[in-house]
Design a protein around this motif. Structure first.
Motif: not given
Length: 63
Positions: A49-62
């Protein structure tokens, strides 16, 4: 997150994976197999589906 921070985070991830022990690799393999089975059962995700969500060390997502 700034580009420099993003690149530093990605480099840290790469460095960590390069240093995995055989036991780490086996645990990761089992985890991915379990995740794949859960996704197939629920039909909740399409790997293409081409969708990826990354969880960053500070807890935010990108994306």
């Amino acid at each position: 997150m700034e580009q420099k921070e993003s690149l530093e985070f990605l480099q840290q991830c790469i460095d960590e994976v390069k240093n995995w022990t055989p036991e780490d690799k086996e645990r990761a393999k089992q985890l991915f197999e379990e995740m794949d089975l859960e996704n197939v059962k629920s039909g909740s995700q399409n790997p293409s589906d081409g969708y990826f969500e990354f969880i960053l060390p500070n807890g935010k997502t990108a994306l």
